[in-house]
Design an enzyme around this catalytic site. Sequence first.
Site, PDB file in Angstrom:
ATOM      1  N   VAL A   1       0.824  -1.207   0.000  1.00 47.28           N
ATOM      2  CA  VAL A   1       0.000   0.000   0.000  1.00 47.28           C
ATOM      3  C   VAL A   1       0.859   1.259   0.000  1.00 47.28           C
ATOM      4  O   VAL A   1       0.597   2.198  -0.756  1.00 47.28           O
ATOM      5  CB  VAL A   1      -0.946  -0.015   1.218  1.00 47.28           C
ATOM      6  N   ASP A   2       1.890   1.296   0.833  1.00 51.28           N
ATOM      7  CA  ASP A   2       2.675   2.528   0.980  1.00 51.28           C
ATOM      8  C   ASP A   2       3.385   2.901  -0.319  1.00 51.28           C
ATOM      9  O   ASP A   2       3.389   4.068  -0.730  1.00 51.28           O
ATOM     10  CB  ASP A   2       3.685   2.364   2.116  1.00 51.28           C
ATOM     11  N   ASP A   3       4.018   1.924  -0.975  1.00 48.92           N
ATOM     12  CA  ASP A   3       4.669   2.217  -2.255  1.00 48.92           C
ATOM     13  C   ASP A   3       3.657   2.660  -3.291  1.00 48.92           C
ATOM     14  O   ASP A   3       3.924   3.573  -4.085  1.00 48.92           O
ATOM     15  CB  ASP A   3       5.420   0.983  -2.756  1.00 48.92           C
TER      16      ASP A   3
END
Length: 689
Positions: A411-413
Amino acid sequence: MHSGRLFLKKENEIGDNKKLPSVPLSLVEETLNFPHKVEETIKKAQRYLLSIQKEDGHWVGELFVDVTLACDSIHLMHWRGKIDYKKQKRLVKHILDRQLPDGGWNIYPGGPSEVNATVKAYFALKLAGFSPDEPLMAKARSTILRLGGIPKCMTYTKLGLALLGVYPWDRLPVIPPEIILFPNWFPFNLYEISAWSRTMLVPLSIIHHFKPTRVLPEKLQLHELFPYGTERGKFSWLKKGAKYLSKEGLFLACDKFLQYWDKTSLKPFRKMAIEKAEKWILERIAVGSDGLGAIFPAMHYAIMALIALGYTEDNPILKKAIADFEALEVDDQKNDDLRIQPCFSPLWDTAVSLVALAESGYERNAPQLKKAAHWIINREIRIKGDWHVRNPHPEASGWAFEYNNMYYPDVDDTLMVLLALRLIDIDDKIKKEEVIQRALRWVISFQCKNGGWAAFDKNVYKKWLEDVPFADHNAILDPPCSDITARALELFGKMGIRRNEKFVQKAIRYLKETQESDGSWMGRWGVNYIYGTWQALRGLQAIGEDMTQEWILRARDWLESCQNEDGGWGETPASYDNPQLKGKGPSTASQTAWAISGIMACGDIFRPSIARGIKYLCERQLSDGSWAEEFLTGTGFPGVFYLKYDMYRNAWPLLVIGEYYRQYQQAKERSTYWVDATLGCMEKRLSAV
């Protein structure tokens, strides 16, 4: 006239009661010349960042970590019986160069000696031929015993020792391969734990079944690292003060049963479990991935598991696993040093670099930026990996951290990639928009029940699993965290998603609930409260939250309270263990940039703390346009593993200085006679005197 400040208005705003930003009189003279220095800093930083762009358009910086990976690499050579003495010599130099005065090794610069790192380093040096009688070994041994010796090490350290015959297997928690057979509805199954733990657990279950021990000669044993009476004495996993009638006690009772059962022949499903575990590993190595999980620990254990299963050195799968593992080596010829990265970070580094360049005023349709955007778009992951078990979203999308890791987009990338792609003008606008909207839907689908977002999976936060005996690496779960949730809000705001959407409101509530009493937020993926507070404020501002609310201004004030005398900000990883160290540490370029950005998100571009911080960054820029950064500001596992992203020292300062310069110019445009009015007021004040 307000004492010490001027509140100036444009002529056409006098009737609207709209105040311009307050300006400290003491900064007026400096401010008149400051933008020229800022603009020069931006251009130099842009040139430097573009100079290190790869030919195909992407960026990737080195990930610096402690010595434990170099130690594990030496251990693996000796376990395999294939010692590359040239490599070993250079790995040893890397280890020795980082030994502390007390003889130990730490897990971050400036930190104290840590027992796991020091035991691993001592053992690696002993395997490489160092005698326990040598002064450096004696000092290391003394520190190890002071820290409690091998018994105080975590499970994964002890398991590495057991594989080389210097720690008893019956003192390790059992990791039965049958775990992989547990159905997804079962309270404990493979998909109730974090993605990174999953990629370690499956090969470890195979290793635990075969127990492929390489017996070392007596001179290489580690009897000297056990405090007197602990090597053969009574053993219990129960922590001091823990009760048998507790969750921890229950797990340990289960493990005692598993220890007994593991020694019997009554394991009817063992063969099936081993076969399924082997297939699971092969699927995640063979195609589309640079090793199992594309991260060092899983790749390390996968090699051992394949060898334990009988794969020979000429087997294509094992050869690929070893080649992927060796690709993590950093050959530093200048320092005659060989060190190891935990993984590669190209997608993250490229996205952050694009955001920094575009937001700092670089042309958004420049060929270099368009090339980078195409490089990213072509790496969208369109298969349903492990994430699909917990989140049956119909469309596969997302990006991983590494070059090739198709089972584990995160999710973060993906959030950072979308923040970058929206800024770049590419020729195929329709394709770009399709990719962005598909990935945006994918990200939204990962919102957890409590309103937050985690890194890899959805709703993987059963707290009771932290008491599993092999969960002492402090990362068996993947719970939602404030920094990723806030980055999601930042993306939603910049994509035009309305603040009154239910999923947005849930996310804002989550941030309110996770705020600390002093106004800060913990940072899960960056060190630490400076990182978390910066991202929370940035996200709230982007989604349109009223940034003058008391709970938000407490966060701004907390950041300002942490500013160092030199104008910068810094925080040590020790703050994860000791909250009294929140926001404290030597100034770094990346943490200074985060703090400034968080304060700027609350408005008032002319705050003295911002001016001092920008000045700090401008004055410490190197001649080539980069910044130096010694300390680790990235977090792998809090309290256990930290890393330094080499791109952070350059990308984040450029981003915040660029945003500062743009906002500064916009503030002046909104008050076209701001400088004249300021000087006029000063003249009137002087004449009145």
